[in-house]
Design a protein around this motif. Structure first.
Motif, PDB file in Angstrom:
ATOM      1  N   SER A  14      -2.471  -1.502  -6.253  1.00 52.08           N
ATOM      2  CA  SER A  14      -3.064  -2.754  -7.263  1.00 52.08           C
ATOM      3  C   SER A  14      -2.685  -4.226  -7.053  1.00 52.08           C
ATOM      4  CB  SER A  14      -1.920  -1.949  -8.405  1.00 52.08           C
ATOM      5  OG  SER A  14      -2.980  -0.444  -9.127  1.00 52.08           O
ATOM      6  N   PHE A  15      -3.380  -4.829  -7.763  1.00 47.74           N
ATOM      7  CA  PHE A  15      -3.572  -5.469  -7.754  1.00 47.74           C
ATOM      8  C   PHE A  15      -3.539  -6.807  -9.092  1.00 47.74           C
ATOM      9  CE2 PHE A  15      -5.694  -3.828  -3.688  1.00 47.74           C
ATOM     10  CZ  PHE A  15      -4.839  -4.939  -2.548  1.00 47.74           C
ATOM     11  N   LYS A  16      -2.772  -7.822  -9.499  1.00 44.16           N
ATOM     12  CA  LYS A  16      -2.351  -8.698 -10.546  1.00 44.16           C
ATOM     13  C   LYS A  16      -3.456  -9.698 -10.714  1.00 44.16           C
ATOM     14  CE  LYS A  16      -0.292  -8.920 -15.789  1.00 44.16           C
ATOM     15  NZ  LYS A  16       0.619  -8.294 -15.823  1.00 44.16           N
ATOM     16  N   ILE A  54      -7.234   0.087  -6.539  1.00 47.95           N
ATOM     17  CA  ILE A  54      -8.177   0.445  -5.169  1.00 47.95           C
ATOM     18  C   ILE A  54      -7.509   1.403  -4.355  1.00 47.95           C
ATOM     19  CG2 ILE A  54      -8.756  -0.798  -2.152  1.00 47.95           C
ATOM     20  CD1 ILE A  54      -9.144  -3.346  -3.338  1.00 47.95           C
ATOM     21  N   ARG A  55      -8.230   2.611  -3.779  1.00 44.64           N
ATOM     22  CA  ARG A  55      -7.850   3.754  -3.364  1.00 44.64           C
ATOM     23  C   ARG A  55      -9.125   3.623  -2.759  1.00 44.64           C
ATOM     24  NH1 ARG A  55      -9.027   7.990  -8.702  1.00 44.64           N
ATOM     25  NH2 ARG A  55      -7.101   6.996  -9.468  1.00 44.64           N
ATOM     26  N   TRP A  67       0.454  -1.234  -0.068  1.00 50.77           N
ATOM     27  CA  TRP A  67       0.361   0.016  -0.261  1.00 50.77           C
ATOM     28  C   TRP A  67       0.687   1.526  -0.256  1.00 50.77           C
ATOM     29  CZ3 TRP A  67      -4.932  -0.297  -0.486  1.00 50.77           C
ATOM     30  CH2 TRP A  67      -6.036  -1.061  -0.324  1.00 50.77           C
ATOM     31  N   THR A  68       0.380   2.295  -0.663  1.00 52.01           N
ATOM     32  CA  THR A  68       1.135   4.072  -1.198  1.00 52.01           C
ATOM     33  C   THR A  68       0.099   4.544  -0.413  1.00 52.01           C
ATOM     34  OG1 THR A  68       2.636   2.285  -2.566  1.00 52.01           O
ATOM     35  CG2 THR A  68       2.409   5.034  -2.763  1.00 52.01           C
ATOM     36  N   TRP A 124     -12.861   1.609  -6.389  1.00 54.72           N
ATOM     37  CA  TRP A 124     -11.969   0.593  -6.766  1.00 54.72           C
ATOM     38  C   TRP A 124     -11.802   0.968  -8.791  1.00 54.72           C
ATOM     39  CZ3 TRP A 124     -13.979  -3.991  -4.018  1.00 54.72           C
ATOM     40  CH2 TRP A 124     -15.664  -3.819  -4.608  1.00 54.72           C
ATOM     41  N   SER A 125     -11.259   0.535  -9.906  1.00 52.54           N
ATOM     42  CA  SER A 125     -11.593   0.484 -10.698  1.00 52.54           C
ATOM     43  C   SER A 125     -11.415  -0.683 -11.182  1.00 52.54           C
ATOM     44  CB  SER A 125     -10.481   0.921 -11.314  1.00 52.54           C
ATOM     45  OG  SER A 125     -10.324   1.090 -13.201  1.00 52.54           O
TER      46      SER A 125
END
Length: 81
Positions: A12-14, A50-51, A2-3, A41-42
């Motif tokens: 971001s997750f892949k 995610i934010r 997380w940033t 999220w997107s």
């Protein structure tokens, strides 16, 4: 990882494919409802961004965001992400 930037926690997750990404999002939705703290999220194919921010605290990062981030990370680990 997380940033924290611009009053948001982001990550971001892949995943292996869209189906796995969507399953992950479904699990995150259940946790978000449980703790009454909902992410932005997107999703595009196998990627989920995610934010997290707390609107009630003036759109800043609070403990609620860190708690949800930890829960999301734990879910992601189950997918090997």
């Amino acid at each position: 990882m997380w940033t924290e930037k611009d009053n948001h926690l982001t990550r971001s997750f892949k995943f292996k494919d869209f189906k796995e990404a969507f399953a992950f999002m479904t699990e995150v939705a259940i946790v978000a409802e449980e703790i009454d703290h909902h992410p932005w999220w997107s999703n595009s194919y196998n990627k989920v961004e995610i934010r997290l921010t707390t609107h009630d605290a003036g759109n800043t990062v609070t403990n609620r965001d860190h708690v949800l981030a930890q829960r999301i990370s734990a879910l992601a680990e189950r997918y090997g992400v």
